[in-house]
Design a protein around this motif. Structure first.
Motif, PDB file in Angstrom:
ATOM      1  N   UNK A   1      40.578  26.121 -10.685  1.00 31.32           N
ATOM      2  CA  UNK A   1      39.242  26.653 -10.950  1.00 31.32           C
ATOM      3  C   UNK A   1      38.222  25.808 -10.189  1.00 31.32           C
ATOM      4  N   UNK A   2      37.604  26.403  -9.189  1.00 35.80           N
ATOM      5  CA  UNK A   2      36.581  25.726  -8.395  1.00 35.80           C
ATOM      6  C   UNK A   2      35.208  26.118  -8.929  1.00 35.80           C
ATOM      7  N   UNK A   3      34.478  25.128  -9.427  1.00 36.32           N
ATOM      8  CA  UNK A   3      33.150  25.365 -10.004  1.00 36.32           C
ATOM      9  C   UNK A   3      32.112  24.641  -9.154  1.00 36.32           C
ATOM     10  N   UNK A   4      31.155  25.400  -8.638  1.00 36.07           N
ATOM     11  CA  UNK A   4      30.090  24.807  -7.821  1.00 36.07           C
ATOM     12  C   UNK A   4      28.755  25.046  -8.507  1.00 36.07           C
ATOM     13  N   UNK A   5      28.105  23.959  -8.909  1.00 33.96           N
ATOM     14  CA  UNK A   5      26.823  24.037  -9.606  1.00 33.96           C
ATOM     15  C   UNK A   5      25.691  23.590  -8.690  1.00 33.96           C
ATOM     16  N   UNK A   6      24.648  24.415  -8.608  1.00 33.38           N
ATOM     17  CA  UNK A   6      23.496  24.125  -7.752  1.00 33.38           C
ATOM     18  C   UNK A   6      22.217  24.496  -8.496  1.00 33.38           C
ATOM     19  N   UNK A   7      21.082  24.181  -7.885  1.00 29.13           N
ATOM     20  CA  UNK A   7      19.796  24.520  -8.503  1.00 29.13           C
ATOM     21  C   UNK A   7      19.404  25.971  -8.234  1.00 29.13           C
ATOM     22  N   UNK A   8      19.537  26.387  -6.961  1.00 25.93           N
ATOM     23  CA  UNK A   8      19.121  27.728  -6.560  1.00 25.93           C
ATOM     24  C   UNK A   8      20.260  28.428  -5.817  1.00 25.93           C
ATOM     25  N   UNK A   9      20.228  29.755  -5.821  1.00 27.36           N
ATOM     26  CA  UNK A   9      21.276  30.524  -5.151  1.00 27.36           C
ATOM     27  C   UNK A   9      21.377  30.166  -3.671  1.00 27.36           C
ATOM     28  N   UNK A  10      20.249  29.856  -3.037  1.00 25.67           N
ATOM     29  CA  UNK A  10      20.254  29.529  -1.610  1.00 25.67           C
ATOM     30  C   UNK A  10      21.018  28.241  -1.312  1.00 25.67           C
ATOM     31  N   UNK A  11      21.340  27.478  -2.361  1.00 22.13           N
ATOM     32  CA  UNK A  11      22.076  26.230  -2.179  1.00 22.13           C
ATOM     33  C   UNK A  11      23.592  26.435  -2.170  1.00 22.13           C
ATOM     34  N   UNK A  12      24.048  27.668  -2.372  1.00 18.76           N
ATOM     35  CA  UNK A  12      25.486  27.966  -2.329  1.00 18.76           C
ATOM     36  C   UNK A  12      25.901  28.236  -0.881  1.00 18.76           C
ATOM     37  N   UNK A  13      25.758  27.228  -0.051  1.00 18.09           N
ATOM     38  CA  UNK A  13      25.951  27.372   1.393  1.00 18.09           C
ATOM     39  C   UNK A  13      27.351  27.851   1.763  1.00 18.09           C
ATOM     40  N   UNK A  14      28.352  27.393   1.046  1.00 16.38           N
ATOM     41  CA  UNK A  14      29.743  27.685   1.405  1.00 16.38           C
ATOM     42  C   UNK A  14      30.347  28.803   0.559  1.00 16.38           C
ATOM     43  N   UNK A  15      29.519  29.618  -0.044  1.00 16.10           N
ATOM     44  CA  UNK A  15      30.026  30.654  -0.941  1.00 16.10           C
ATOM     45  C   UNK A  15      30.971  31.619  -0.229  1.00 16.10           C
ATOM     46  N   UNK A  16      30.603  32.072   0.957  1.00 16.01           N
ATOM     47  CA  UNK A  16      31.471  33.007   1.684  1.00 16.01           C
ATOM     48  C   UNK A  16      32.798  32.351   2.039  1.00 16.01           C
ATOM     49  N   UNK A  17      32.773  31.076   2.376  1.00 16.61           N
ATOM     50  CA  UNK A  17      34.009  30.363   2.680  1.00 16.61           C
ATOM     51  C   UNK A  17      34.861  30.180   1.430  1.00 16.61           C
ATOM     52  N   UNK A  18      34.211  29.982   0.288  1.00 18.39           N
ATOM     53  CA  UNK A  18      34.935  29.867  -0.976  1.00 18.39           C
ATOM     54  C   UNK A  18      35.664  31.167  -1.296  1.00 18.39           C
ATOM     55  N   UNK A  19      35.006  32.300  -1.064  1.00 14.73           N
ATOM     56  CA  UNK A  19      35.641  33.592  -1.309  1.00 14.73           C
ATOM     57  C   UNK A  19      36.783  33.839  -0.324  1.00 14.73           C
TER      58      UNK A  19
END
Length: 247
Positions: A138-156
């Motif tokens: 389970x990979x959990x990435x916590x950030x302040x704003x959605x724009x901070x999920x820089x690697x989201x596409x790579x995670x998917x």
């Protein structure tokens, strides 16, 4: 300079006004996925350096680092201003024990990160060696704003590649579709995180890796110790909480 090599910036990506990725080519010693090194520059006549985790797999020819431009940060502001072709110092040997070899066998491996501390997990997942001994990751990435999920596409992308990988994002300051809202310790305490991913977090079959904000690490570790019966994973005393703190 002993133990340091000169690297060259071969690519970079500015995700937003403060988050950025540096791709560097440098002849370093082999590292283990999950480890960190040090980057340095000469600033005002002095060498200034900080520790940063590798984001790339050890098999990659270039080195990747996910960074934040800290307000009034002496080194980070200079790193943020680097351009392709410019040079940077890289510590030749990596450090750290935040690696899969230090994790005991278990059913569920939880990788909890805040901000740029997603880096070592991406390195481990990209390398993909040794992941099949866990039924669920389970990979959990916590950030302040959605724009901070820089690697989201790579995670998917990694999720499609790895059948046992589940991804959950947490955004603390705005509501976002698919993301939980809040902070890691509170979402564990309330049971919200486990409910969302439909996996139990317990001392019998789970191991938790913590990397990121020191407050998150401390508060989450204490919470898991007090409410889930977990203990720190040490070299001579195996447990089910492994942490990484290098600042």
């Amino acid at each position: 300079m002993k133990d340091w090599v000169v690297g060259k910036v071969v690519n970079l990506k500015h995700w937003n006004e403060y988050l950025f990725t540096l791709i560097i080519n440098a002849s370093i010693k082999h590292f283990i996925a999950g480890q960190f090194t040090k980057l340095g520059m000469i600033i005002d006549g002095k060498r200034v350096f900080r520790a940063y985790s590798y984001v790339n797999s050890p098999d990659d020819s270039n080195l990747e680092f996910y960074l934040i431009n800290v307000k009034n940060g002496k080194l980070s502001s200079c790193l943020h201003s680097l351009k392709i072709g410019e040079e940077i110092m890289v510590r030749e040997r990596a450090s750290g024990f935040f690696v899969l070899d230090s994790i005991p066998d278990c059913k569920n491996l939880w990788m909890l990160a805040t901000g740029t501390a997603i880096g070592p997990y991406l390195s481990i997942l990209r390398h993909s060696i040794g992941l099949n001994r866990f039924q669920n990751i389970v990979l959990v990435h916590a950030v302040r704003f959605f724009k901070d999920l820089s690697y989201l596409s790579n995670m998917f992308f990694l999720q499609k590649k790895l059948n046992n990988l589940k991804i959950q994002t947490i955004v603390s300051r705005e509501k976002c579709s698919g993301s939980l809202m809040g902070r890691i310790p509170n979402l564990i305490l309330e049971g919200t995180l486990e409910s969302k991913v439909n996996i139990s977090l317990n001392s019998q079959d789970s191991h938790v890796m913590l990397c990121g904000n020191p407050y998150m690490i401390q508060s989450t570790r204490v919470l898991l110790e007090n409410t889930r019966g977990m203990k720190r994973n040490l070299k001579n005393s195996p447990g089910n909480i492994t942490t990484e703190q290098y600042w």
